[in-house]
Design an enzyme around this catalytic site. Structure first.
Site, PDB file in Angstrom:
ATOM      1  N   SER A 143       6.878   3.664   2.797  1.00  0.00           N
ATOM      2  CA  SER A 143       5.596   2.985   2.599  1.00  0.00           C
ATOM      3  C   SER A 143       4.957   3.188   1.227  1.00  0.00           C
ATOM      4  O   SER A 143       3.944   2.569   0.926  1.00  0.00           O
ATOM      5  CB  SER A 143       4.601   3.409   3.693  1.00  0.00           C
ATOM      6  OG  SER A 143       4.314   4.783   3.601  1.00  0.00           O
ATOM      7  N   LYS A 183      -4.487   6.166   6.427  1.00  0.00           N
ATOM      8  CA  LYS A 183      -4.340   6.134   4.966  1.00  0.00           C
ATOM      9  C   LYS A 183      -5.636   5.692   4.287  1.00  0.00           C
ATOM     10  O   LYS A 183      -5.939   6.138   3.179  1.00  0.00           O
ATOM     11  CB  LYS A 183      -3.177   5.215   4.591  1.00  0.00           C
ATOM     12  CG  LYS A 183      -1.846   5.749   5.087  1.00  0.00           C
ATOM     13  CD  LYS A 183      -0.676   4.818   4.771  1.00  0.00           C
ATOM     14  CE  LYS A 183       0.621   5.429   5.290  1.00  0.00           C
ATOM     15  NZ  LYS A 183       1.798   4.606   4.978  1.00  0.00           N
TER      16      LYS A 183
END
Length: 345
Positions: free
Chosen positions: A245, A290
């Site tokens: 990611s 995140k």
């Protein structure tokens, strides 16, 4: 008096035993759960080395992570009082893989993500490149395998004194031996070289189903990207995280160092998203965690894959962040956004 002392002693032992049991249950006893929480937002510049890099960078690009912990009872109880914690079953993350296999897979995905980041950055910067195999990697060891010499995550360095640059070369090298023969294999494990004598077993060819001598473990090839122009090589410092990611943020940092000027414009820029060689940005998991990690590090801009935008926006609104969320589906969109920004005063 003697009876009183004995009673006190028995009571003390009972209390100690109870304490040990509670401590074991709370701290050491395994549970079938994982706890996800916000991880870190880390500058990617120190993780990357670019030959003849343009040193201008007043701001920073940051990759974001999710913290995943195998939960004990104490952590499960604490999670009930933590609005940023998410409890899930282990099997939802691991599937049919062991913890070691999953960890090895994530390391492989990170390596692949780094290769794709370099490809995408070279493509955007107009630098020609070629792909070569960097090393062979032991993905997993089947339960029925008797190959105790291998461990998940091993890098295969040499076989019979010869380097094995790709799976085809390995198969060709082993074809001169037969099932039951022993071959010398040099592995890299935890940064050290390990020499093993491995007995070859019969493995089935995927295409023809014919038997041939092999190691009996699942092997993957990790790619490396080489520029066709001298002085443009890109390499990575080892990171302590896995998964694909960080691709988008790696790419933006590499592109910034390969080209003239400061793409950050002085801003603290975080983000997430996979990347492929053509610069397509893919969806990821854990975006809500995140967002929190980036906000804690005072990020001003957050690039998020289009498919993750709604979840990211919901969490951003919930925590009241002032970060600007920018949904993107390609690297070009992210580069255009940064190029059109005014320089931060």
């Amino acid at each position: 008096m003697r009876q009183l002392k004995r009673r006190v002693g028995v009571r003390a032992i009972a209390y100690l035993f109870t304490f040990v049991v509670i401590l074991y249950v709370a701290v050491f006893m395994n549970t079938p759960y994982l706890v996800y929480q916000p991880g870190s937002a880390s500058e990617v510049a120190p993780m990357i080395k670019v030959e003849n890099a343009d040193p201008q960078e007043q701001g920073t690009f940051m990759m974001t992570t999710v913290s995943a912990s195998y939960a004990n009872v104490a952590l499960l109880v604490a999670s009930a009082f933590n609005s940023n914690a998410e409890v899930v079953l282990k099997e939802a993350r691991l599937g049919d893989k062991s913890e070691q296999e999953y960890a090895a897979e994530q390391v492989y995905y990170m390596s692949s993500s780094q290769s794709s980041s370099v490809q995408a950055a070279y493509h955007a910067a107009g630098i020609p490149y070629e792909d070569v195999v960097d090393y062979l990697y032991v993905f997993s060891i089947p339960e029925e395998s008797s190959q105790e010499q291998f461990q998940i995550g091993d890098k295969i360095i040499r076989v019979q004194g010869q380097s094995v640059p790709d799976p085809t070369a390995l198969s060709k090298l082993l074809s001169s031996s037969k099932v039951g023969d022993q071959v010398e294999v040099v592995l890299q494990r935890d940064g050290k070289e390990v020499k093993e004598q491995v007995t070859l077993v019969e493995v089935k060819d995927k295409e023809t189903a014919a038997g041939r001598p092999g190691f009996g473990v699942v092997i993957g090839a990790v790619q490396k990207v080489q520029p066709k122009e001298a002085g443009k090589a890109v390499s990575f410092v080892d990171t302590s995280v896995g998964g694909p990611s960080a691709g988008l943020m790696f790419t933006m940092e590499i592109y910034n160092q390969l080209t003239k000027g400061d793409l950050t414009k002085g801003y603290r820029v975080a983000g997430t998203g996979t990347i492929d060689a053509e610069g397509k940005v893919g969806a990821i998991g854990g975006v809500k965690h995140k967002i929190v990690a980036a906000d804690r590090e005072d990020a001003e801009i957050f690039f998020v894959p289009v498919k993750n935008y709604d979840e990211a926006k919901a969490r951003a609104d919930k925590i009241g962040t002032s970060m600007k969320l920018v949904p993107v589906s390609t690297l070009d969109e992210a580069l255009k956004y940064m190029e059109e920004l005014p320089v931060k005063p």
